[in-house]
Each structure stands twice: as C-alpha cells, then as structure tokens.
Design a protein around this motif. Structure first.
Motif, short mmCIF file in Angstrom:
data_model
loop_
_atom_site.label_atom_id
_atom_site.label_comp_id
_atom_site.label_asym_id
_atom_site.label_seq_id
_atom_site.Cartn_x
_atom_site.Cartn_y
_atom_site.Cartn_z
N ALA A 1 0.82 -1.23 0.00
CA ALA A 1 0.00 0.00 0.00
C ALA A 1 0.84 1.26 0.00
O ALA A 1 0.32 2.37 -0.21
N GLY A 2 2.14 1.14 0.23
CA GLY A 2 3.00 2.31 0.27
C GLY A 2 2.98 3.05 1.58
O GLY A 2 3.50 4.16 1.69
N THR A 3 2.39 2.45 2.61
CA THR A 3 2.36 3.07 3.93
C THR A 3 3.75 3.13 4.54
O THR A 3 4.10 4.05 5.27
N VAL A 4 4.55 2.10 4.23
CA VAL A 4 5.95 2.07 4.64
C VAL A 4 6.79 1.74 3.41
O VAL A 4 6.27 1.27 2.40
N LYS A 5 8.10 2.00 3.51
CA LYS A 5 8.99 1.67 2.41
C LYS A 5 10.12 0.79 2.91
O LYS A 5 10.52 0.86 4.08
N PRO A 6 10.64 -0.08 2.05
CA PRO A 6 11.63 -1.05 2.51
C PRO A 6 13.01 -0.44 2.70
O PRO A 6 13.39 0.50 2.00
N LEU A 7 13.72 -0.98 3.66
CA LEU A 7 15.14 -0.65 3.82
C LEU A 7 15.97 -1.86 3.37
O LEU A 7 16.70 -1.79 2.39
N ALA A 8 15.81 -3.00 4.06
CA ALA A 8 16.55 -4.21 3.68
C ALA A 8 15.99 -5.39 4.47
O ALA A 8 15.32 -5.22 5.50
N VAL A 9 16.30 -6.59 4.01
CA VAL A 9 15.92 -7.82 4.70
C VAL A 9 17.19 -8.55 5.11
O VAL A 9 18.18 -8.58 4.36
N ALA A 10 17.18 -9.14 6.30
CA ALA A 10 18.37 -9.78 6.86
C ALA A 10 18.46 -11.25 6.46
O ALA A 10 18.64 -12.13 7.30
N SER A 11 18.36 -11.51 5.16
CA SER A 11 18.44 -12.88 4.65
C SER A 11 19.68 -13.05 3.79
O SER A 11 20.36 -12.08 3.45
N GLU A 12 19.97 -14.31 3.43
CA GLU A 12 21.05 -14.56 2.49
C GLU A 12 20.72 -13.94 1.14
O GLU A 12 19.55 -13.80 0.78
N ALA A 13 21.74 -13.60 0.39
CA ALA A 13 21.52 -12.97 -0.91
C ALA A 13 20.74 -13.87 -1.85
O ALA A 13 19.99 -13.38 -2.71
N ASP A 14 20.88 -15.18 -1.69
CA ASP A 14 20.18 -16.11 -2.58
C ASP A 14 18.95 -16.72 -1.90
O ASP A 14 18.47 -17.77 -2.30
N GLY A 15 18.44 -16.05 -0.87
CA GLY A 15 17.27 -16.55 -0.15
C GLY A 15 15.97 -16.21 -0.85
O GLY A 15 15.96 -15.81 -2.02
N PRO A 16 14.84 -16.35 -0.15
CA PRO A 16 13.54 -16.04 -0.74
C PRO A 16 13.46 -14.61 -1.24
O PRO A 16 14.15 -13.72 -0.73
N ASP A 17 12.64 -14.38 -2.24
CA ASP A 17 12.47 -13.05 -2.82
C ASP A 17 11.44 -12.27 -2.03
O ASP A 17 10.25 -12.56 -2.07
N PHE A 18 11.89 -11.26 -1.30
CA PHE A 18 11.00 -10.43 -0.50
C PHE A 18 10.64 -9.13 -1.20
O PHE A 18 9.96 -8.28 -0.63
N GLY A 19 11.13 -8.97 -2.42
CA GLY A 19 10.84 -7.74 -3.14
C GLY A 19 11.59 -6.54 -2.62
O GLY A 19 11.19 -5.39 -2.85
N MET A 20 12.67 -6.79 -1.90
CA MET A 20 13.52 -5.72 -1.39
C MET A 20 14.94 -6.25 -1.32
O MET A 20 15.16 -7.47 -1.31
N PRO A 21 15.94 -5.38 -1.30
CA PRO A 21 17.31 -5.87 -1.26
C PRO A 21 17.67 -6.50 0.08
O PRO A 21 17.08 -6.16 1.12
N THR A 22 18.62 -7.41 0.05
CA THR A 22 19.17 -7.94 1.29
C THR A 22 20.27 -6.99 1.78
O THR A 22 20.81 -6.19 1.01
N PHE A 23 20.59 -7.09 3.06
CA PHE A 23 21.70 -6.30 3.57
C PHE A 23 22.98 -6.63 2.82
O PHE A 23 23.79 -5.74 2.53
N SER A 24 23.18 -7.91 2.52
CA SER A 24 24.39 -8.33 1.83
C SER A 24 24.52 -7.64 0.47
O SER A 24 25.61 -7.20 0.08
N GLU A 25 23.40 -7.55 -0.24
CA GLU A 25 23.42 -6.89 -1.54
C GLU A 25 23.76 -5.41 -1.43
O GLU A 25 24.28 -4.80 -2.38
#
Length: 325
Positions: A223-247
């Motif tokens: 909905a755009g109420t919040v915006k992504p910063l990063a997800v704390a997953s492996e670079a080749d993990g599930p696709d959350f539609g946002m960058p990983t910290f590693s990336e």
C-alpha cells in the motif's frame, strides 16, 4: 542500551494462574492421543509469526484429517516464557505442543527465566524467515547509507521499533548496530507487543524504523504506507521484493527459525508420533501454499538434531546479548 518495554512490560510479571483456555483445551483426563485432539500453544499474541505458524499448521492438519480436533491457544507474556512455563507444567501430556523459535531463545536470556528449552522435549524445526527493516513512507532517508549515517550520529536519539525484547527483531537491530560500528548498548530499541503497534509507531514518527517479519508488513509495503530498507536474509534466499543487507554491502544475516516442542514427560514413542504427524502435514498441498504465502523457507531438523541446533542458537544469542544485559 535504552529499552522501552511498553507492551512487553506487563509480560515480565509472573503469571500465577493457568489460563482458562488451556484448561479447557487440555483436560486432565485421557486424551486418546494427539491424533484425536491436539492443542498448539502460541507464546505470543494473535497475528505474530508464532501465531501464523500455529494457524497454518492447524489448517493443514485439520484439512488432511491428521488430527481430529486441533485448537490454537495464545499464551503471551514475558517474551514467550509464560507459554514455555505452561507447557512444562503439562508434564507427560502427549496432545500438546508449543511453537518456539529464535525469539524464545532470546526471551529466556532477557528475562532470566528459570524455565529453558532444556526443560522440554524437542520435536522438530519447521521454518525460517528473516526480519525486514522498513521506514515510514515519509522518511527522509533515501538509501541505507543515509540511514546508517544518521543513526551513527545520534544512536540514543534514533529509536528503532520492533517486537519483544530478546526476539529476532531485537537481535537483528543489535546485529545491524554492531556491523555498522554502533555500540549495542547505545541502541534505542523500543519493544512493542505486535506488528500493528510497530506500524503505528512508525506512522506517528515515534520510531525512525521498524523491524518485523515480512508477512506482518507485506500489506503496508504494497500500500505504500511504509517503504523497505533491507531484509536480513542470504543474498540467494527467498524473494522479499527488497534488497538484502548483503546486496547493499552489509554482512547481516539473521535467520528467524521456528519449530515445535512437547511437554517434558512424554515417551520417545509419543515424541516420534508427534513428529510423524507434522512430517505428514508437510506433505500436504495446504502446507505448500502456506510456505509460499508466508515467504517461509522450510528448515527441518528432528529430535536430537533439533536439540543440538537449539543449543548452538542459545550460545550465539548469549554472545550477541552479553554486552547489553
């Protein structure tokens, strides 16, 4: 480290009465075994990650006739340790299981609970997901580097909101801080009782960022109420539609595992039957759909292998928290 406990504060108090819901769900008489009836205890409020695993399991177990009557009972309080204590008190009941995970490990350390995961019967780990960091839609930070620079300038005046003290949100915030050179003791972490309160804190500018499970913020991201910063997953993990910290150049991976444990007094045969039921559930179409819907990665360990995994996670968590307690 500044800890504002809000919703977590009430849970620190000792609970002296067995919840009526649990008493109703599991009678003191014979049960006919877990295939006749099964109660899944959730050591947190409705809508959280523990609750999602319990209710998705309930649906798959029920739809496929693996158990005749499956109930989910929420037992929040004291970073999950109230639910742990209730399970331990059940002794040799073979028709109950408690959802546990990384948050339980941290909660035990934070509260100094005398009850620990050594006191229960490990069944199996089930899933792993990863905490996501999100910002209010009107946040002035356009990149993670902008965010980190502002955070480092004034950690005490830069509140980060997430779940209960010791849970994976909290641990992820501490890991993020250590990685960028902020003393974990300086992190201004504000603990809330659920994802809804974290969202409210962001929208009211009470916190600069929120940490939560993906499923809890997916609608707000869309909905755009919040915006992504990063997800704390492996670079080749599930696709959350946002960058990983590693990336983004930050070495931060914080897995949020969840699984099931049973009361301490059950037999090996009863343990194996419970494990068999959940392994049978994992073969169901409903479970596959749940894993996809929740953006989980399956991460299964049984019995003693699961016990050893828990022991390793306890050691890691203690090391992360040692400078903040």
């Amino acid at each position: 480290m500044k800890w504002t406990k809000r919703g977590a504060l009430l849970g620190i108090a000792l609970v002296v009465a067995l919840p009526i819901a649990i008493s109703d769900a599991i009678s003191s008489e014979g049960t006919g075994g877990p295939r006749a009836s099964l109660t899944l205890l959730v050591p947190g409020s409705a809508g959280g990650g523990y609750d999602s695993l319990a209710r998705e399991s309930q649906q798959a177990l029920r739809t496929n006739g693996i158990s005749g009557n499956i109930q989910v009972v929420n037992v929040p309080g004291a970073s999950g340790t109230v639910g742990l204590e209730q399970l331990i008190e059940m002794g040799d009941r073979d028709n109950a299981a408690l959802i546990v995970g990384s948050a339980m490990v941290g909660g035990i350390e934070i509260t100094g609970s005398e009850s620990t995961l050594d006191d229960v019967t490990p069944l199996l780990s089930m899933t792993t997901d990863y905490p996501v960091f999100v910002l209010p839609a009107n946040s002035p930070y356009e990149s993670i580097d902008d965010f980190v620079n502002a955070w480092k300038e004034n950690p005490a005046g830069f509140p980060i909101g997430g779940g209960a003290l010791g849970n994976i949100d909290h641990l992820a915030a501490l890991q993020f801080a250590k990685t960028v050179g902020i003393d974990p003791k300086e992190v201004n972490y504000i603990a809330y009782s659920g994802g809804g309160e974290v969202l409210g804190a962001m929208l009211s500018d009470t916190v600069k960022a929120g940490v939560s499970g993906f499923a809890e913020v997916a609608d707000q991201l869309e909905a755009g109420t919040v915006k992504p910063l990063a997800v704390a997953s492996e670079a080749d993990g599930p696709d959350f539609g946002m960058p990983t910290f590693s990336e983004l150049g930050y070495d931060i991976v914080v897995p949020n595992w969840r699984g099931l444990v049973a009361p301490p007094g059950i037999t090996d045969e009863q343990r194996d039957e419970l494990i068999s039921m959940f392994q049978e559930m994992r073969q169901a179409e409903e479970w596959d759909l749940a894993v996809e819907r929740q953006q989980w990665a399956e991460d299964v360990r049984e019995g003693e292998e699961f016990r050893n995994f828990i022991d390793e996670d306890v050691a890691r968590t203690r090391d992360l928290l040692k400078d903040t307690l």
